[in-house]
Scaffold this motif. Sequence first.
Motif, PDB file in Angstrom:
ATOM      1  N   MET A 167       0.844  -1.193   0.000  1.00  0.00           N
ATOM      2  CA  MET A 167       0.000   0.000   0.000  1.00  0.00           C
ATOM      3  C   MET A 167       0.879   1.241   0.000  1.00  0.00           C
ATOM      4  N   GLU A 168       0.278   2.338  -0.427  1.00  0.00           N
ATOM      5  CA  GLU A 168       0.891   3.662  -0.324  1.00  0.00           C
ATOM      6  C   GLU A 168      -0.039   4.502   0.519  1.00  0.00           C
ATOM      7  N   THR A 169       0.555   5.295   1.419  1.00  0.00           N
ATOM      8  CA  THR A 169      -0.279   6.055   2.342  1.00  0.00           C
ATOM      9  C   THR A 169      -0.227   7.561   2.151  1.00  0.00           C
ATOM     10  N   GLY A 170       0.871   8.128   1.704  1.00  0.00           N
ATOM     11  CA  GLY A 170       0.944   9.576   1.569  1.00  0.00           C
ATOM     12  C   GLY A 170       1.213  10.248   2.899  1.00  0.00           C
ATOM     13  N   MET A 171       1.094  11.591   2.904  1.00  0.00           N
ATOM     14  CA  MET A 171       1.422  12.374   4.102  1.00  0.00           C
ATOM     15  C   MET A 171       0.324  12.293   5.170  1.00  0.00           C
ATOM     16  N   ASP A 172      -0.846  12.790   4.845  1.00  0.00           N
ATOM     17  CA  ASP A 172      -1.962  12.792   5.793  1.00  0.00           C
ATOM     18  C   ASP A 172      -2.936  11.707   5.370  1.00  0.00           C
ATOM     19  N   PHE A 173      -3.143  10.732   6.217  1.00  0.00           N
ATOM     20  CA  PHE A 173      -4.046   9.639   5.895  1.00  0.00           C
ATOM     21  C   PHE A 173      -4.569   9.044   7.188  1.00  0.00           C
ATOM     22  N   PHE A 174      -5.579   8.219   7.069  1.00  0.00           N
ATOM     23  CA  PHE A 174      -6.030   7.437   8.213  1.00  0.00           C
ATOM     24  C   PHE A 174      -6.460   6.065   7.720  1.00  0.00           C
ATOM     25  N   TYR A 175      -6.480   5.115   8.619  1.00  0.00           N
ATOM     26  CA  TYR A 175      -6.908   3.761   8.293  1.00  0.00           C
ATOM     27  C   TYR A 175      -8.405   3.643   8.598  1.00  0.00           C
ATOM     28  N   PRO A 176      -9.239   3.617   7.571  1.00  0.00           N
ATOM     29  CA  PRO A 176     -10.673   3.509   7.807  1.00  0.00           C
ATOM     30  C   PRO A 176     -11.072   2.068   8.126  1.00  0.00           C
ATOM     31  N   ASP A 177     -12.283   1.894   8.555  1.00  0.00           N
ATOM     32  CA  ASP A 177     -12.797   0.554   8.819  1.00  0.00           C
ATOM     33  C   ASP A 177     -13.164  -0.185   7.534  1.00  0.00           C
ATOM     34  N   PHE A 178     -13.374   0.549   6.444  1.00  0.00           N
ATOM     35  CA  PHE A 178     -13.726  -0.051   5.155  1.00  0.00           C
ATOM     36  C   PHE A 178     -12.833   0.506   4.054  1.00  0.00           C
ATOM     37  N   LEU A 179     -12.219  -0.399   3.289  1.00  0.00           N
ATOM     38  CA  LEU A 179     -11.508  -0.058   2.061  1.00  0.00           C
ATOM     39  C   LEU A 179     -12.227  -0.788   0.932  1.00  0.00           C
ATOM     40  N   PHE A 180     -12.306  -0.178  -0.245  1.00  0.00           N
ATOM     41  CA  PHE A 180     -13.143  -0.735  -1.309  1.00  0.00           C
ATOM     42  C   PHE A 180     -12.395  -1.201  -2.553  1.00  0.00           C
ATOM     43  N   HIS A 181     -11.104  -0.893  -2.671  1.00  0.00           N
ATOM     44  CA  HIS A 181     -10.427  -1.263  -3.908  1.00  0.00           C
ATOM     45  C   HIS A 181      -9.092  -1.919  -3.602  1.00  0.00           C
ATOM     46  N   PRO A 182      -8.750  -3.005  -4.208  1.00  0.00           N
ATOM     47  CA  PRO A 182      -9.387  -3.711  -5.324  1.00  0.00           C
ATOM     48  C   PRO A 182     -10.494  -4.670  -4.908  1.00  0.00           C
ATOM     49  N   VAL A 183     -10.565  -4.974  -3.614  1.00  0.00           N
ATOM     50  CA  VAL A 183     -11.652  -5.784  -3.063  1.00  0.00           C
ATOM     51  C   VAL A 183     -12.106  -5.112  -1.769  1.00  0.00           C
ATOM     52  N   LEU A 184     -13.261  -5.501  -1.275  1.00  0.00           N
ATOM     53  CA  LEU A 184     -13.743  -4.952  -0.012  1.00  0.00           C
ATOM     54  C   LEU A 184     -12.898  -5.510   1.126  1.00  0.00           C
ATOM     55  N   LEU A 185     -12.327  -4.613   1.924  1.00  0.00           N
ATOM     56  CA  LEU A 185     -11.550  -4.981   3.096  1.00  0.00           C
ATOM     57  C   LEU A 185     -12.119  -4.252   4.299  1.00  0.00           C
ATOM     58  N   VAL A 186     -12.166  -4.932   5.438  1.00  0.00           N
ATOM     59  CA  VAL A 186     -12.701  -4.316   6.653  1.00  0.00           C
ATOM     60  C   VAL A 186     -11.707  -4.489   7.795  1.00  0.00           C
ATOM     61  N   SER A 187     -11.770  -3.565   8.739  1.00  0.00           N
ATOM     62  CA  SER A 187     -10.917  -3.636   9.925  1.00  0.00           C
ATOM     63  C   SER A 187     -11.398  -4.777  10.831  1.00  0.00           C
ATOM     64  N   ARG A 188     -10.578  -5.104  11.800  1.00  0.00           N
ATOM     65  CA  ARG A 188     -10.966  -6.159  12.754  1.00  0.00           C
ATOM     66  C   ARG A 188     -12.256  -5.778  13.489  1.00  0.00           C
ATOM     67  N   GLU A 189     -12.357  -4.514  13.881  1.00  0.00           N
ATOM     68  CA  GLU A 189     -13.544  -4.056  14.592  1.00  0.00           C
ATOM     69  C   GLU A 189     -14.797  -4.209  13.729  1.00  0.00           C
ATOM     70  N   ALA A 190     -14.709  -3.810  12.466  1.00  0.00           N
ATOM     71  CA  ALA A 190     -15.854  -3.951  11.567  1.00  0.00           C
ATOM     72  C   ALA A 190     -16.186  -5.422  11.347  1.00  0.00           C
ATOM     73  N   GLU A 194     -19.323   4.218  15.171  1.00  0.00           N
ATOM     74  CA  GLU A 194     -18.511   5.214  14.469  1.00  0.00           C
ATOM     75  C   GLU A 194     -17.516   4.587  13.491  1.00  0.00           C
ATOM     76  N   ALA A 195     -17.955   3.524  12.798  1.00  0.00           N
ATOM     77  CA  ALA A 195     -17.123   2.923  11.748  1.00  0.00           C
ATOM     78  C   ALA A 195     -16.910   3.967  10.659  1.00  0.00           C
ATOM     79  N   SER A 196     -15.768   3.901   9.995  1.00  0.00           N
ATOM     80  CA  SER A 196     -15.395   4.951   9.039  1.00  0.00           C
ATOM     81  C   SER A 196     -15.066   4.373   7.668  1.00  0.00           C
ATOM     82  N   GLY A 197     -15.048   5.273   6.672  1.00  0.00           N
ATOM     83  CA  GLY A 197     -14.617   4.904   5.339  1.00  0.00           C
ATOM     84  C   GLY A 197     -15.721   4.520   4.373  1.00  0.00           C
ATOM     85  N   PHE A 198     -16.963   4.643   4.810  1.00  0.00           N
ATOM     86  CA  PHE A 198     -18.067   4.256   3.938  1.00  0.00           C
ATOM     87  C   PHE A 198     -19.197   5.268   4.020  1.00  0.00           C
TER      88      PHE A 198
END
Length: 147
Positions: A49-72, A139-143
Amino acid sequence: MKRAGKFLVLEAQEGNPVPRIVQWQDKGDLPQLYREGCQSLPRMLMLDMETGMDFFYPDFLFHPVLLVSREAMEVICLYEEGMAFCFCALFDRKREEGIAYYCPVLPEEEGHVLYRKRKGNGFEYRVRLDLAESLLRREASGFMLKG
């Protein structure tokens, strides 16, 4: 557990600086993560992965497949105990930083709390209202949700 209910479309929240998975094409057939045969994949799938300068790890990522955090993942399992997940480790080589995500093995049929539906050349994700409300309360994030 199949149960009727209202479903919403689950989409990526726009405008947030989130990690971007790169070179995933080198990892083989990632859509295989959605099939019951995902057990044939390695126990731990490593993705760059690439993160850049300002970023956060959301509970949901959508590309290239749906990924969720442990909490989600844990919240999803409260609503559908039998849902399978594949473990994915995301690693940023520049920052030497990693994080764990989980890919739900999603059915393509209604009645599950979370499923995918074919749309054009891809898929859209649908989530049952009670699960969506539970994720929002936590308060899940990213969606975002659409009716």
